[in-house]
Design an enzyme around this catalytic site. Structure first.
Site, PDB file in Angstrom:
ATOM      1  N   ASP A   7       0.793  -1.152   0.042  1.00 55.45           N
ATOM      2  CA  ASP A   7       0.040  -0.068   0.053  1.00 55.45           C
ATOM      3  C   ASP A   7       0.797   1.248  -0.162  1.00 55.45           C
ATOM      4  O   ASP A   7       1.542   1.595   0.884  1.00 55.45           O
ATOM      5  CB  ASP A   7      -0.901   0.108   1.333  1.00 55.45           C
ATOM      6  CG  ASP A   7      -1.858   1.012   1.219  1.00 55.45           C
ATOM      7  OD1 ASP A   7      -2.342   1.652   0.168  1.00 55.45           O
ATOM      8  OD2 ASP A   7      -1.815   1.848   2.202  1.00 55.45           O
ATOM      9  N   GLU A  68      -1.238  -1.298  -4.784  1.00 62.57           N
ATOM     10  CA  GLU A  68      -2.266  -0.505  -5.017  1.00 62.57           C
ATOM     11  C   GLU A  68      -2.154   0.396  -6.272  1.00 62.57           C
ATOM     12  O   GLU A  68      -1.153   1.051  -6.285  1.00 62.57           O
ATOM     13  CB  GLU A  68      -2.573   0.202  -3.908  1.00 62.57           C
ATOM     14  CG  GLU A  68      -3.947   1.075  -4.011  1.00 62.57           C
ATOM     15  CD  GLU A  68      -4.420   1.908  -2.743  1.00 62.57           C
ATOM     16  OE1 GLU A  68      -5.152   1.112  -1.954  1.00 62.57           O
ATOM     17  OE2 GLU A  68      -4.012   2.993  -2.603  1.00 62.57           O
ATOM     18  N   ASP A 141      -2.692   1.293   6.804  1.00 66.25           N
ATOM     19  CA  ASP A 141      -1.921   0.742   5.813  1.00 66.25           C
ATOM     20  C   ASP A 141      -1.272  -0.372   5.855  1.00 66.25           C
ATOM     21  O   ASP A 141      -1.197  -1.123   4.728  1.00 66.25           O
ATOM     22  CB  ASP A 141      -0.545   2.126   5.700  1.00 66.25           C
ATOM     23  CG  ASP A 141      -1.036   3.441   5.903  1.00 66.25           C
ATOM     24  OD1 ASP A 141      -1.164   3.902   4.797  1.00 66.25           O
ATOM     25  OD2 ASP A 141      -1.064   3.942   7.147  1.00 66.25           O
TER      26      ASP A 141
END
Length: 176
Positions: A7, A68, A141
């Site tokens: 992330d 991501e 996160d």
């Protein structure tokens, strides 16, 4: 299948490793956050993220890296930092010949919670449940990185079949 989920972020870059196959219980191998000081020079922050991701790749030896996909936000500075951290993660994986998959936030949320509009608390709760953890990983996160890895494990088989079908169709040539 062992997947490192990333992330991306300049201040907090979530990382999480999940192992398993679609349709079977998954196992969390590791979870954490690569942190950089907000007041550090950009180049130094990117080097710190690279070192952190390289350490995770060395320690956990994933077969895939799921990152991501950066999407447009209102704050251009945030988008740029996220994109730069994302590029570092992709570069680290590519340097080692590890395949990289990009997943959108809504794709990850839909895969893990059933809704592409789920909030961070819902994602954290489902990650906790799916990996049979005592509590949600913190910060968010870290939970998001695990959700990326889960999403990739569940979606990779279908994506691979689709890619193979497209490749076979391309070999046959145009339809006349």
């Amino acid at each position: 299948m062992r997947v490192l989920g990333v992330d991306p972020g300049l201040t907090r870059c979530g990382v999480g490793v999940v192992e398993g196959v679609a349709g079977r219980p998954l196992t969390m191998v590791g979870v954490g956050v690569v942190r950089t000081p907000a007041d550090a020079e950009l180049g130094q922050r990117l080097v710190a993220i690279e070192r952190g991701i390289e350490a995770w790749l060395d320690e956990h030896r994933p077969e895939f890296v799921a990152v991501e996909r950066v999407f447009s936000q209102h704050n251009v500075r945030t988008v740029m930092g996220t994109a730069q951290a994302s590029a570092v993660a992709m570069l680290c994986a590519a340097r080692r010949g590890i395949p990289v998959a990009l997943h959108t936030p809504s794709e990850v949320k839909a895969a893990v919670t059933g809704s592409g509009r789920a909030d961070k608390a819902q994602v954290g709760a489902m990650v906790t449940r799916l990996l049979r953890l005592a509590e949600p990983p913190r910060p968010a996160d870290a939970a998001d990185a695990l959700a990326l890895a889960i999403c990739h494990i569940w979606r990779a088989p279908a994506q691979n079949r689709l890619q193979q079908a497209v490749a076979q169709h391309a070999l046959k040539g145009p339809i006349r």
